[in-house]
Every structure is written in C-alpha cells, then in structure tokens.
Motif scaffolding. Structure first.
Motif, PDB file in Angstrom:
ATOM      1  N   THR A 155       0.823  -1.077  -0.008  1.00 38.69           N
ATOM      2  CA  THR A 155       0.031   0.076  -0.053  1.00 38.69           C
ATOM      3  C   THR A 155       0.649   1.139   0.016  1.00 38.69           C
ATOM      4  O   THR A 155       1.765   1.348   0.948  1.00 38.69           O
ATOM      5  CB  THR A 155      -0.919  -0.064   1.440  1.00 38.69           C
ATOM      6  N   MET A 156       0.606   2.099  -1.192  1.00 35.15           N
ATOM      7  CA  MET A 156       1.754   3.199  -1.055  1.00 35.15           C
ATOM      8  C   MET A 156       1.145   4.130  -2.289  1.00 35.15           C
ATOM      9  O   MET A 156       0.342   3.736  -3.081  1.00 35.15           O
ATOM     10  CB  MET A 156       3.091   2.683  -1.358  1.00 35.15           C
ATOM     11  N   LYS A 157       1.319   5.623  -2.017  1.00 39.22           N
ATOM     12  CA  LYS A 157       1.024   6.568  -2.832  1.00 39.22           C
ATOM     13  C   LYS A 157       1.770   6.379  -4.213  1.00 39.22           C
ATOM     14  O   LYS A 157       3.038   5.870  -3.933  1.00 39.22           O
ATOM     15  CB  LYS A 157       1.007   7.794  -2.244  1.00 39.22           C
ATOM     16  N   GLY A 158       1.253   6.929  -5.055  1.00 40.47           N
ATOM     17  CA  GLY A 158       1.765   7.285  -6.360  1.00 40.47           C
ATOM     18  C   GLY A 158       2.986   7.925  -6.190  1.00 40.47           C
ATOM     19  O   GLY A 158       3.039   8.936  -5.370  1.00 40.47           O
ATOM     20  N   TRP A 159       4.232   7.725  -6.832  1.00 37.53           N
ATOM     21  CA  TRP A 159       5.392   8.218  -7.249  1.00 37.53           C
ATOM     22  C   TRP A 159       6.219   8.312  -5.721  1.00 37.53           C
ATOM     23  O   TRP A 159       6.901   9.590  -5.495  1.00 37.53           O
ATOM     24  CB  TRP A 159       5.027   9.978  -7.541  1.00 37.53           C
ATOM     25  N   THR A 160       6.141   7.466  -4.920  1.00 32.81           N
ATOM     26  CA  THR A 160       6.764   7.268  -3.793  1.00 32.81           C
ATOM     27  C   THR A 160       7.637   5.809  -3.656  1.00 32.81           C
ATOM     28  O   THR A 160       7.514   5.114  -4.781  1.00 32.81           O
ATOM     29  CB  THR A 160       5.884   7.264  -2.572  1.00 32.81           C
ATOM     30  N   SER A 161       8.464   6.096  -2.871  1.00 33.84           N
ATOM     31  CA  SER A 161       9.398   4.642  -2.613  1.00 33.84           C
ATOM     32  C   SER A 161       9.042   3.984  -1.410  1.00 33.84           C
ATOM     33  O   SER A 161       8.812   4.560  -0.411  1.00 33.84           O
ATOM     34  CB  SER A 161      11.016   5.067  -2.741  1.00 33.84           C
ATOM     35  N   LYS A 162       9.504   2.739  -1.448  1.00 33.47           N
ATOM     36  CA  LYS A 162       9.306   1.966  -0.030  1.00 33.47           C
ATOM     37  C   LYS A 162      10.116   0.620  -0.157  1.00 33.47           C
ATOM     38  O   LYS A 162      10.162  -0.058  -1.187  1.00 33.47           O
ATOM     39  CB  LYS A 162       7.757   1.494   0.094  1.00 33.47           C
ATOM     40  N   ASP A 163      10.763   0.470   0.837  1.00 33.49           N
ATOM     41  CA  ASP A 163      11.568  -0.679   0.958  1.00 33.49           C
ATOM     42  C   ASP A 163      10.761  -1.799   1.441  1.00 33.49           C
ATOM     43  O   ASP A 163       9.842  -1.604   2.239  1.00 33.49           O
ATOM     44  CB  ASP A 163      12.734  -0.439   1.981  1.00 33.49           C
ATOM     45  N   VAL A 164      10.923  -3.188   0.581  1.00 34.68           N
ATOM     46  CA  VAL A 164       9.966  -4.171   1.089  1.00 34.68           C
ATOM     47  C   VAL A 164      10.776  -5.461   1.509  1.00 34.68           C
ATOM     48  O   VAL A 164      10.132  -6.158   2.196  1.00 34.68           O
ATOM     49  CB  VAL A 164       9.025  -4.347  -0.177  1.00 34.68           C
ATOM     50  N   LEU A 165      12.145  -5.393   1.420  1.00 27.49           N
ATOM     51  CA  LEU A 165      12.598  -6.570   1.985  1.00 27.49           C
ATOM     52  C   LEU A 165      14.312  -6.416   2.144  1.00 27.49           C
ATOM     53  O   LEU A 165      14.632  -5.535   1.217  1.00 27.49           O
ATOM     54  CB  LEU A 165      12.362  -7.914   1.233  1.00 27.49           C
ATOM     55  N   THR A 166      14.828  -7.155   2.912  1.00 27.54           N
ATOM     56  CA  THR A 166      16.364  -7.069   2.661  1.00 27.54           C
ATOM     57  C   THR A 166      16.955  -8.466   2.884  1.00 27.54           C
ATOM     58  O   THR A 166      16.292  -9.496   3.401  1.00 27.54           O
ATOM     59  CB  THR A 166      17.095  -6.328   3.988  1.00 27.54           C
ATOM     60  N   ILE A 167      18.076  -8.431   2.424  1.00 26.82           N
ATOM     61  CA  ILE A 167      18.863  -9.760   2.524  1.00 26.82           C
ATOM     62  C   ILE A 167      20.120  -9.427   3.249  1.00 26.82           C
ATOM     63  O   ILE A 167      20.621  -8.464   3.340  1.00 26.82           O
ATOM     64  CB  ILE A 167      19.398 -10.282   1.116  1.00 26.82           C
ATOM     65  N   PRO A 168      20.775 -10.300   3.872  1.00 25.81           N
ATOM     66  CA  PRO A 168      22.102 -10.011   4.740  1.00 25.81           C
ATOM     67  C   PRO A 168      23.099  -9.651   3.785  1.00 25.81           C
ATOM     68  O   PRO A 168      23.462 -10.215   2.897  1.00 25.81           O
ATOM     69  CB  PRO A 168      22.500 -11.474   5.288  1.00 25.81           C
ATOM     70  N   LYS A 169      23.572  -8.547   4.343  1.00 27.86           N
ATOM     71  CA  LYS A 169      24.732  -7.574   3.576  1.00 27.86           C
ATOM     72  C   LYS A 169      25.933  -8.618   3.335  1.00 27.86           C
ATOM     73  O   LYS A 169      26.827  -8.252   2.355  1.00 27.86           O
ATOM     74  CB  LYS A 169      25.155  -6.438   4.122  1.00 27.86           C
ATOM     75  N   SER A 170      26.007  -9.734   4.203  1.00 21.23           N
ATOM     76  CA  SER A 170      27.270 -10.339   4.089  1.00 21.23           C
ATOM     77  C   SER A 170      27.264 -11.334   2.725  1.00 21.23           C
ATOM     78  O   SER A 170      28.533 -11.468   2.451  1.00 21.23           O
ATOM     79  CB  SER A 170      27.333 -11.349   5.212  1.00 21.23           C
ATOM     80  N   TYR A 171      26.185 -11.544   2.111  1.00 20.36           N
ATOM     81  CA  TYR A 171      26.105 -12.181   0.805  1.00 20.36           C
ATOM     82  C   TYR A 171      26.874 -11.377  -0.284  1.00 20.36           C
ATOM     83  O   TYR A 171      27.174 -11.716  -1.444  1.00 20.36           O
ATOM     84  CB  TYR A 171      24.958 -12.576   0.597  1.00 20.36           C
ATOM     85  N   LEU A 172      26.691 -10.024   0.160  1.00 21.41           N
ATOM     86  CA  LEU A 172      27.233  -8.987  -0.927  1.00 21.41           C
ATOM     87  C   LEU A 172      28.829  -8.760  -0.949  1.00 21.41           C
ATOM     88  O   LEU A 172      29.432  -8.172  -1.974  1.00 21.41           O
ATOM     89  CB  LEU A 172      26.522  -7.905  -0.978  1.00 21.41           C
ATOM     90  N   ASN A 173      29.384  -9.583  -0.153  1.00 18.46           N
ATOM     91  CA  ASN A 173      30.846  -9.664   0.096  1.00 18.46           C
ATOM     92  C   ASN A 173      31.619  -8.309  -0.127  1.00 18.46           C
ATOM     93  O   ASN A 173      32.679  -8.275  -1.018  1.00 18.46           O
ATOM     94  CB  ASN A 173      31.357 -10.858  -0.960  1.00 18.46           C
ATOM     95  N   GLY A 174      31.133  -7.286   0.329  1.00 18.18           N
ATOM     96  CA  GLY A 174      31.913  -5.961   0.416  1.00 18.18           C
ATOM     97  C   GLY A 174      31.987  -5.247  -1.063  1.00 18.18           C
ATOM     98  O   GLY A 174      32.399  -4.450  -1.316  1.00 18.18           O
ATOM     99  N   PHE A 175      31.253  -5.838  -1.841  1.00 21.37           N
ATOM    100  CA  PHE A 175      31.084  -5.001  -3.315  1.00 21.37           C
ATOM    101  C   PHE A 175      30.390  -3.607  -3.077  1.00 21.37           C
ATOM    102  O   PHE A 175      29.388  -3.688  -1.959  1.00 21.37           O
ATOM    103  CB  PHE A 175      29.958  -5.805  -4.364  1.00 21.37           C
ATOM    104  N   SER A 176      30.509  -2.591  -3.533  1.00 20.34           N
ATOM    105  CA  SER A 176      30.377  -1.087  -3.535  1.00 20.34           C
ATOM    106  C   SER A 176      29.480  -0.630  -4.470  1.00 20.34           C
ATOM    107  O   SER A 176      28.700   0.303  -4.420  1.00 20.34           O
ATOM    108  CB  SER A 176      31.482  -0.257  -3.103  1.00 20.34           C
ATOM    109  N   LYS A 177      29.382  -1.347  -5.656  1.00 18.85           N
ATOM    110  CA  LYS A 177      28.604  -0.836  -6.844  1.00 18.85           C
ATOM    111  C   LYS A 177      27.425  -1.928  -7.294  1.00 18.85           C
ATOM    112  O   LYS A 177      27.835  -3.074  -7.264  1.00 18.85           O
ATOM    113  CB  LYS A 177      29.517  -0.222  -7.860  1.00 18.85           C
ATOM    114  N   PHE A 178      26.676  -1.387  -7.975  1.00 18.47           N
ATOM    115  CA  PHE A 178      25.643  -2.384  -8.470  1.00 18.47           C
ATOM    116  C   PHE A 178      24.794  -1.644  -9.768  1.00 18.47           C
ATOM    117  O   PHE A 178      24.786  -0.627  -9.872  1.00 18.47           O
ATOM    118  CB  PHE A 178      24.458  -2.481  -7.547  1.00 18.47           C
ATOM    119  N   GLN A 179      25.055  -2.330 -10.800  1.00 13.90           N
ATOM    120  CA  GLN A 179      24.315  -1.802 -12.030  1.00 13.90           C
ATOM    121  C   GLN A 179      23.319  -3.184 -12.576  1.00 13.90           C
ATOM    122  O   GLN A 179      23.682  -4.211 -12.555  1.00 13.90           O
ATOM    123  CB  GLN A 179      25.591  -1.694 -13.251  1.00 13.90           C
TER     124      GLN A 179
END
Length: 155
Positions: free
Chosen positions: A81-105
């Motif tokens: 449930t959210m208004k138009g033109w807005t953002s909302k975080d919906v879930l996370t995963i453990p950052k340890s799986y990202l192994n220190g990477f700093s950028k994403f494309q």
C-alpha cells in the motif's frame, strides 16, 4: 580473458615445453574465471514495512567471480500500500552475501507492470542489501507485486 601465449614454430628448441606453458596459461585463466554460485536461503529474506513475502516464490542467486558477481533475484510480495510517485523498502537480504561489493548496475530495465498495467520499479540498494519499490503513478492498495532484477556487483 587476456592471456599471453608463446609463439611455437616447427622444429623449435623447447617446443613441447612451450606448448605445455601455453596450456597451463589457458588452464590457469579458466580456473581464475571459474566462479561459484551462492543461493540465499528463503529464510534469510526479511520483510519490511508491513509487506509480506510469498514463501514459495522467492529466490536469489549470486554468481561470484574474482572481481565481480552477478546477482539475480525474484520475489512476490503482498500487502503493498503506497501513494503514487513514492518509494518503499520491502525486504532485505544479509549484506554479508554481497561480500563487500560497493557498486551495482542493472542488466536491462528495472521497470515492471502490475496485472492491471500499473508501472513500478524494483529498486535494489547495495548499501543496505534491500529491495524496494518505486511506484510510478497510481496508488497501490494492498497490492501483490512480483519484483525481479538481474545485475552486476563490482567495486
């Protein structure tokens, strides 16, 4: 893949050794490029902001190589449930799986459509290990959405 190979000519002194060295160079480069696959267990997805996650429709794989990784994620979330033109975080995963990477494309477009043709984006934030929604217009009221993305993690 950048490999330096020795030139080998007929009758060359040390030819068999040079052939073996070339073979080893190719083998070492292929081993260096050989990655691993990490599957994030379904139990390690954490819902945020009152959102529900479909236990039978969530997956995340990270294909790791020496200097980068490819991440794929697909998940169905409910109760959006959210208004138009807005953002909302919906879930996370453990950052340890990202192994220190700093950028994403992203690979491709992050825009997605609801069944009734309402536009939204699946937004991955590497700094938080979170997946969010950016609603591009119409209000969502207790909507179920599929979030899918593929991209590259690097430094």
């Amino acid at each position: 893949m950048a490999i330096s190979l020795n030139t080998i000519v007929t009758g060359m002194n040390g030819g068999p050794e040079a052939i073996m060295q070339n073979f080893n160079n190719v083998k070492n480069e292929l081993e260096r490029m050989n990655g691993s696959v990490t599957v994030i267990p379904k139990e390690q997805f954490t819902a945020l902001n009152g959102i529900t996650i479909d236990n039978n429709n969530r997956s995340c794989q990270i294909y790791k190589f020496n200097n980068f990784a490819i991440i794929t994620m697909g998940v169905f979330v409910g109760g959006v449930t959210m208004k138009g033109w807005t953002s909302k975080d919906v879930l996370t995963i453990p950052k340890s799986y990202l192994n220190g990477f700093s950028k994403f494309q992203y690979f491709g477009d992050k825009k997605q459509l609801t069944d009734d043709k309402q536009l939204y984006d699946a937004v991955f934030d590497i700094s938080k290990g979170s997946l969010g929604i950016y609603n591009r217009g119409a209000d969502f009221s207790n909507k179920g959405l599929e979030l899918i993305f593929v991209g590259i993690l690097y430094n």
